[in-house]
Design an enzyme around this catalytic site. Structure first.
Site, mmCIF file in Angstrom:
data_model
loop_
_atom_site.group_PDB
_atom_site.id
_atom_site.type_symbol
_atom_site.label_atom_id
_atom_site.label_comp_id
_atom_site.label_asym_id
_atom_site.label_seq_id
_atom_site.Cartn_x
_atom_site.Cartn_y
_atom_site.Cartn_z
ATOM 1 N N CYS A 10 -25.894 19.854 17.677
ATOM 2 C CA CYS A 10 -26.988 18.500 17.385
ATOM 3 C C CYS A 10 -28.142 18.495 18.501
ATOM 4 O O CYS A 10 -29.079 19.166 19.175
ATOM 5 C CB CYS A 10 -25.924 17.490 17.552
ATOM 6 S SG CYS A 10 -25.083 17.942 19.748
ATOM 7 N N ARG A 16 -22.701 15.189 19.336
ATOM 8 C CA ARG A 16 -21.235 15.636 18.132
ATOM 9 C C ARG A 16 -21.395 16.629 18.309
ATOM 10 O O ARG A 16 -20.272 17.224 17.719
ATOM 11 C CB ARG A 16 -22.813 15.640 16.838
ATOM 12 C CG ARG A 16 -22.960 14.161 16.829
ATOM 13 C CD ARG A 16 -24.096 13.178 16.205
ATOM 14 N NE ARG A 16 -25.372 13.589 16.498
ATOM 15 C CZ ARG A 16 -26.446 14.207 16.221
ATOM 16 N NH1 ARG A 16 -26.475 13.693 14.658
ATOM 17 N NH2 ARG A 16 -27.314 14.328 16.524
ATOM 18 N N ASP A 127 -25.577 9.913 15.451
ATOM 19 C CA ASP A 127 -25.503 10.122 16.621
ATOM 20 C C ASP A 127 -24.912 9.060 17.177
ATOM 21 O O ASP A 127 -25.408 7.698 16.461
ATOM 22 C CB ASP A 127 -26.453 10.286 17.125
ATOM 23 C CG ASP A 127 -27.170 10.619 18.066
ATOM 24 O OD1 ASP A 127 -26.321 10.726 19.154
ATOM 25 O OD2 ASP A 127 -28.394 10.981 18.831
#
Length: 159
Positions: A10, A16, A127
């Site tokens: 990420c 994440r 996100d």
């Protein structure tokens, strides 16, 4: 025998991708595949290198039985493209950043994590960094789904 190696990516490697690493690690253990797979996570940017995952990510993950506390953020390096067999991005922006870092890496190596999902019709793991708590739950829902798909791919490939 060389382990099959997967890298989760990420932007900053604090929400994440460490969540995806933790979830997939637990699912690999449960499936009896942990000894066959090397797993790591990294960020496309250097914002949080050396830091533990976001406290909210850790808290939500722990509620589902995933302990992320030992993980530390790092940035993707070019050597990762030869070390890892599969590099899974959480969203299109990070997939593009990975392609920019290694233009020769093809679709067999670089993919969106959600391409393995079967229950959620989403292309990206959103996100949750600037959002509220339910965003972290959605991230876990999506990642658990996609990691189930990764496990199925690994079962076919490794057993």
């Amino acid at each position: 025998m060389k382990k099959y190696a997967i890298l989760m990516c990420c932007m900053g490697n604090i929400c994440r991708s460490p969540t995806a690493e933790g979830v997939l690690r637990a699912k690999l253990e449960a499936a009896g595949l942990a000894d066959l797979v090397e797993l790591d996570s990294a960020g496309t940017h250097d914002y949080h290198v050396g830091r533990a995952p976001d406290a909210r990510s850790q808290r939500h993950a722990l509620r589902r039985g995933y302990d992320l506390s030992a993980l530390r953020a790092r940035q993707v390096v070019v050597a990762d493209f030869s070390r890892f067999d599969l590099v899974l991005a959480m969203d299109q922006a990070n997939l593009s950043a990975l392609h920019a870092l290694h233009a020769d890496a093809g679709a067999d190596k670089l993919r969106l994590l959600m391409s393995f999902a079967t229950q959620h019709n989403a292309e990206e793991v959103p996100d949750p960094y600037y959002g509220e708590g339910d965003g972290f739950e959605r991230v876990l829902d999506y990642i658990e789904d996609a990691c189930d798909g990764v496990i199925e791919m690994l079962r076919k490939r490794l057993t």
